[in-house]
Design an enzyme around this catalytic site. Structure first.
Site, mmCIF file in Angstrom:
data_model
loop_
_atom_site.group_PDB
_atom_site.id
_atom_site.type_symbol
_atom_site.label_atom_id
_atom_site.label_comp_id
_atom_site.label_asym_id
_atom_site.label_seq_id
_atom_site.Cartn_x
_atom_site.Cartn_y
_atom_site.Cartn_z
ATOM 1 N N ASN A 153 -14.833 -60.319 -43.196
ATOM 2 C CA ASN A 153 -16.048 -59.963 -43.936
ATOM 3 C C ASN A 153 -16.315 -58.488 -43.664
ATOM 4 O OD1 ASN A 153 -19.586 -60.537 -43.347
ATOM 5 N ND2 ASN A 153 -18.598 -59.837 -45.189
ATOM 6 N N GLY A 154 -16.391 -57.696 -44.715
ATOM 7 C CA GLY A 154 -16.634 -56.263 -44.543
ATOM 8 C C GLY A 154 -15.746 -55.459 -45.470
ATOM 9 N N TYR A 200 -32.170 -59.334 -47.952
ATOM 10 C CA TYR A 200 -31.663 -60.144 -49.049
ATOM 11 C C TYR A 200 -30.438 -61.009 -48.727
ATOM 12 C CZ TYR A 200 -29.410 -61.151 -53.547
ATOM 13 O OH TYR A 200 -28.795 -61.765 -54.586
ATOM 14 N N CYS A 229 -18.470 -61.591 -48.389
ATOM 15 C CA CYS A 229 -17.724 -62.693 -47.781
ATOM 16 C C CYS A 229 -18.486 -63.390 -46.659
ATOM 17 C CB CYS A 229 -16.408 -62.196 -47.184
ATOM 18 S SG CYS A 229 -15.321 -61.449 -48.388
ATOM 19 N N GLY A 250 -20.469 -65.668 -50.816
ATOM 20 C CA GLY A 250 -19.297 -65.507 -51.680
ATOM 21 C C GLY A 250 -19.045 -66.769 -52.461
#
Ligand code: SF4
Length: 499
Positions: free
Chosen positions: A128-129, A273, A26, A52
Site C-alpha cells: 500500500n503506497g 476521509y 490499497c 480498494g
C-alpha cells in the site's frame, strides 16, 4: 501501488471511476499461524474494501512450504466466496491485498500480492503506497537485465530483493527498502515468516493484532487498519512504527529498525476521509477526530442557518460535530443510495454528472424553505459539489452554505492516493470566492490547517516540524519526488534540444 504503464512518471492521475474524491489505493492484510488463515484474510480484506475495490488477491503458504494464490478483478466477495477457491488456499499463513486501479490498466498481472520464486524459496508481497523513484529504479533494474512481469511500482521490491547480495530474506528486504523512496506499508510472506514494513516516515498505516493463543500459540495479524482486526476478532497490539520491520515467525514477533529515527509524517487525509470511521489510527479514533474537525470548522466559520446537512457518508461525523458546536439541528437532508456499483459510473463527463444523482437524493422536507449548511470532507474537482448544491437548491433550500472538513486541496498526492493532476484540482485554480461562485453556494469555507491540527490534539501546525504529511494542502512534500524531477529534467532537455 500505482500502475506505471499509463502513469509514466508516477504522476497523479484521474481514476476511470473518478467520482470527484481522492481515493486510497490499497489495503493489505496478513495472517500467521491460523488454521483458516485464508478465510481470515478474506474477511480482513472485506473490512478493508473501502481502500480498494478494483481487484483483490490472496496468497497462502501451506505446511509443506507450497504457496497458493488466487486473484481477480472486482470486490473481495466476488473473488473469495466460493468454497472451492478457499479450499485451494491452504495453509496456516496468508496475505492479501485490495487494489484500487489508478488508470485503465487493470490487467490481472498487476493484481497483488506479487509472487516470485527465489533461490531461498517463494516470496509474496502486497504493498500500500507509492514509490516516488519507481521509474528511475525500474530503468536501472531493466538495464541490469531484470524482466518485469507487471506494470506496478511494487514489482521493484521483488527485483531489488532478487539482485541483493545479502544472504537472508530480511537482509535482502532491508537492502531493497534502502533503495526505494516513497510511501509504503507492505506485508510479505516467505517460507519462514510473515513480514510487515512501513516507510521511514510512516505515511501509510499498518497495525499488528493478535488472536487466541492456545497450544498452537497466538495467531498474528498485520492490517492496514484496526477495523479489519475487529472483523476477525483480533485484539489490537500496536501500530508498526515508521521505518520498522516486523518479522513474525514461530518464535514470535521481532522488531528491526534499520533506518534510524525520523519525524513521523503520517497521512493526515486518513483522518479526514480514507480510513474507516470505526478504525483507530495511530492511537486516535477516526470517528471522534472527524467530529472534532466539525467542531473546529463551526468555530472558524459559523454561519446562521436552520439545518446542518452532511454529504453522506464521509461528511456525517464532521457535520455532527459542526451541528453540536453551532447549536443548529442536524438532519439527513441528502440520502445516499448504497446500491450504486462503482462500475456503473463510466468515466465520461455526462455519465459522471448523472452518477451524482444516482448516488445522492435530496430529502425535500428537510431542505425546503431552510437555510442549509452542507458539510463535506473535501472538494477535489468541484463537479460533485456543484451537482449536490443544485440538487439541494432544487429541493427548495433558501440558502446553501458549504463547509469543508479539510483545507483546500491545492496539490496532488504522490504517496499512494489517486488524485487528479494539479491543474484539475479546483482549489489549485481558483480562489475561495471563485470556487463559491462555481459551486453555486451562498458561502464556502474550509477548515484551516491549524484548525485541522487542533482537531488532532496539536496546538496548530508546527511549520518547522509538521507532525503529519499534509502535502496536498501545503505542497510540503517530505519525501523526494525523484521520478517527477527526472521527468522535468527530461522535458527540459527535450525542449532545449528542439530550440
Ligand atoms: Fe495524504 Fe495528502 Fe500526504 Fe497524500 S499528500 S499522503 S493524501 S496528506
Amino acid at each position: 501501488m500505482p500502475d506505471l504503464s499509463t502513469r509514466p512518471h508516477a504522476s497523479p492521475t484521474c481514476s476511470p471511476h473518478d467520482d470527484d474524491k481522492f481515493h486510497e489505493e490499497c489495503g493489505v492484510f496478513g495472517v500467521w499461524n491460523a488454521n483458516d488463515a485464508s478465510a481470515l484474510t478474506a474477511l480482513g480484506l472485506h473490512a478493508l474494501q473501502h481502500r480498494g475495490q478494483e481487484a483483490a488477491g490472496i496468497v497462502s503458504l501451506d505446511e509443506g512450504g507450497l504457496f497458493h494464490a488466487h486473484k481477480g478483478q472486482g470486490l473481495v466477495g466476488d473473488n473469495f466466496s466460493d468454497a472451492k477457491v478457499m479450499g485451494l488456499l491452504r495453509g496456516r499463513a496468508a496475505l492479501g491485498h485490495n487494489r484500487y486501479a489508478t488508470t485503465g490498466e487493470t490487467a490481472l498481472r498487476n493484481v497483488q500480492p506479487l509472487y516470485a520464486d527465489f533461490a531461498f524459496g517463494g516470496f509474496a508481497v502486497a504493498h500500500n503506497g507509492n514509490l516516488t523513484n519507481a521509474h528511475v529504479l525500474r530503468r536501472n533494474l531493466v538495464n541490469r537485465g531484470c524482466l518485469f512481469q507487471s506494470t506496478t511500482d511494487s514489482e521493484c521490491f521483488i527485483h531489488l530483493i532478487a539482485i541483493s547480495l545479502y544472504s537472508t530474506v530480511v537482509d535482502r528486504l532491508i537492502d531493497a527498502l534502502r533503495q526505494v523512496q516513497g510511501a509504503y506499508s507492505l506485508v510479505a510472506l516467505h517460507n519462514g515468516a510473515l513480514i510487515g514494513a512501513r516507510d521511514p516516515l510512516g505515511v501509510r498505516p499498518l497495525v499488528l493484532g493478535r488472536l487466541g493463543g492456545g497450544e498452537a500459540g497466538p495467531t498474528w495479524v498485520l492490517s492496514s487498519e484496526t477495523c479489519a482486526l475487529d472483523i476477525v476478532g483480533a485484539e489490537f497490539v500496536r501500530d508498526i512504527d515508521p521505518g520498522e520491520i516486523i518479522v513474525i515467525d514461530n518464535q514470535g514477533v521481532h522488531s528491526i529498525k534499520p533506518f534510524g529515527k525520523h519525524q513521523s509524517r503520517f497521512c493526515i487525509f486518513e483522518y479526514i476521509y480514507f480510513a474507516r470511521p470505526d478504525s483507530i489510527v495511530e492511537g486516535t479514533p477516526v470517528y471522534e477526530t472527524r467530529k472534532r474537525i466539525g467542531v473546529e470548522l463551526a468555530r472558524e466559520s459559523h454561519v446562521p442557518a436552520d439545518v446542518v446537512v452532511p454529504v453522506p457518508d464521509s461528511g456525517v461525523p464532521a457535520a455532527m460535530g459542526y451541528a453540536v458546536e453551532a447549536g443548529i439541528p442536524f438532519e439527513l437532508g441528502i440520502i445516499r443510495n448504497h446500491y450504486v456499483g462503482r462500475t456503473f459510473i463510466e468515466p465520461t463527463d455526462n455519465i459522471r454528472n448523472l452518477g451524482v444523482k444516482l448516488k445522492h437524493s435530496a430529502n425535500r422536507p428537510m431542505l425546503e424553505g431552510r437555510r442549509v449548511v452542507l458539510v463535506d470532507d473535501s472538494i477535489v474537482r468541484g463537479t460533485t459539489s456543484r451537482k449536490i448544491v443544485e440538487m439541494v437548491r432544487a429541493a427548495g433550500a433558501k440558502e446553501v452554505h458549504m463547509r469543508i472538513s479539510s483545507p483546500p486541496t491545492t496539490h496532488s498526492c504522490y504517496y499512494g492516493i489517486d488524485t487528479p493532476e494539479r491543474g484539475k484540482l479546483m482549489a489549485a485554480q481558483h480562489d475561495l470566492a471563485e470556487m463559491a461562485s462555481i459551486i453555486g453556494v451562498d458561502s464556502l469555507a474550509f477548515i484551516s490547517l491549524d484548525g485541522l491540527y487542533r482537531a488532532l490534539g496539536k496546538p496548530g501546525r508546527d511549520v518547522a516540524k509538521p507532525a503529519y504529511c499534509d502535502a496536498c494542502f501545503t505542497g510540503d512534500y517530505a519525501i523526494a519526488l525523484t521520478d517527477q524531477q527526472d521527468n522535468s529534467e527530461k522535458q527540459l532537455s527535450l525542449l532545449q534540444a528542439s530550440q
